[in-house]
Design a protein around this motif. Structure first.
Motif, PDB file in Angstrom:
ATOM      1  N   HIS A  27      22.726  77.072  68.512  1.00 31.57           N
ATOM      2  CA  HIS A  27      23.078  77.244  67.101  1.00 31.57           C
ATOM      3  C   HIS A  27      24.402  76.579  66.723  1.00 31.57           C
ATOM      4  O   HIS A  27      24.780  76.584  65.551  1.00 31.57           O
ATOM      5  CB  HIS A  27      23.134  78.732  66.761  1.00 31.57           C
ATOM      6  CG  HIS A  27      21.824  79.417  66.909  1.00 31.57           C
ATOM      7  ND1 HIS A  27      20.780  79.226  66.033  1.00 31.57           N
ATOM      8  CD2 HIS A  27      21.365  80.275  67.851  1.00 31.57           C
ATOM      9  CE1 HIS A  27      19.738  79.950  66.418  1.00 31.57           C
ATOM     10  NE2 HIS A  27      20.075  80.580  67.518  1.00 31.57           N
ATOM     11  N   ALA A  29      25.228  73.474  66.716  1.00 28.35           N
ATOM     12  CA  ALA A  29      25.043  72.162  66.074  1.00 28.35           C
ATOM     13  C   ALA A  29      26.053  71.136  66.587  1.00 28.35           C
ATOM     14  O   ALA A  29      26.803  70.536  65.824  1.00 28.35           O
ATOM     15  CB  ALA A  29      25.110  72.299  64.552  1.00 28.35           C
ATOM     16  N   THR A  32      29.790  71.809  65.807  1.00 29.51           N
ATOM     17  CA  THR A  32      30.270  71.609  64.444  1.00 29.51           C
ATOM     18  C   THR A  32      30.343  72.926  63.670  1.00 29.51           C
ATOM     19  O   THR A  32      30.962  72.966  62.609  1.00 29.51           O
ATOM     20  CB  THR A  32      29.371  70.625  63.670  1.00 29.51           C
ATOM     21  OG1 THR A  32      28.046  71.148  63.621  1.00 29.51           O
ATOM     22  CG2 THR A  32      29.369  69.251  64.340  1.00 29.51           C
TER      23      THR A  32
END
Length: 112
Positions: A27, A29, A32
């Motif tokens: 989760h 990403a 980020t």
């Protein structure tokens, strides 16, 4: 409680932390997103710290095999359950082989 029993419980916590860290990484990403990134880093740090505590009272080869094999199998199962990853016969066979290998190492550590 015996120190070795406590070491196995600490190792189980280490495996759980590693799996949670990998799920958080999914989760994050690519690091980020702040919260999942921090969760992944904290879980991985806890996993390594707890494994370091466990190897004080367990054989290092067995400890690492149990840690890596268990975490791999649990992460793959989580991927199948929560992320809809394929549950092919080959994947299930591979998971069973990983678990079988960990069991064999554990039995060999106790047999001699």
């Amino acid at each position: 409680m015996r120190q070795q029993t406590i070491a196995w419980l600490i190792l189980a916590a280490s495996v759980a932390a590693e799996v949670l860290g990998t799920l958080a990484l999914r989760h994050a990403a690519g690091f980020t997103l702040l919260l999942p990134s921090l969760a992944a880093a904290a879980c991985y740090a806890a996993a390594i710290w707890w494994m370091a505590l466990a190897v004080r009272h367990l054989e290092i080869g067995l400890t690492y095999a149990v840690w890596a094999g268990s975490a791999t199998a649990l992460t793959a199962i989580a991927g199948i359950i929560w992320f809809g990853e394929a549950a092919t016969a080959l994947r299930i066979t591979g998971l069973l082989m990983v678990v079988g290998g960990v069991v064999a190492l554990n039995l060999s550590a106790h047999s001699g």
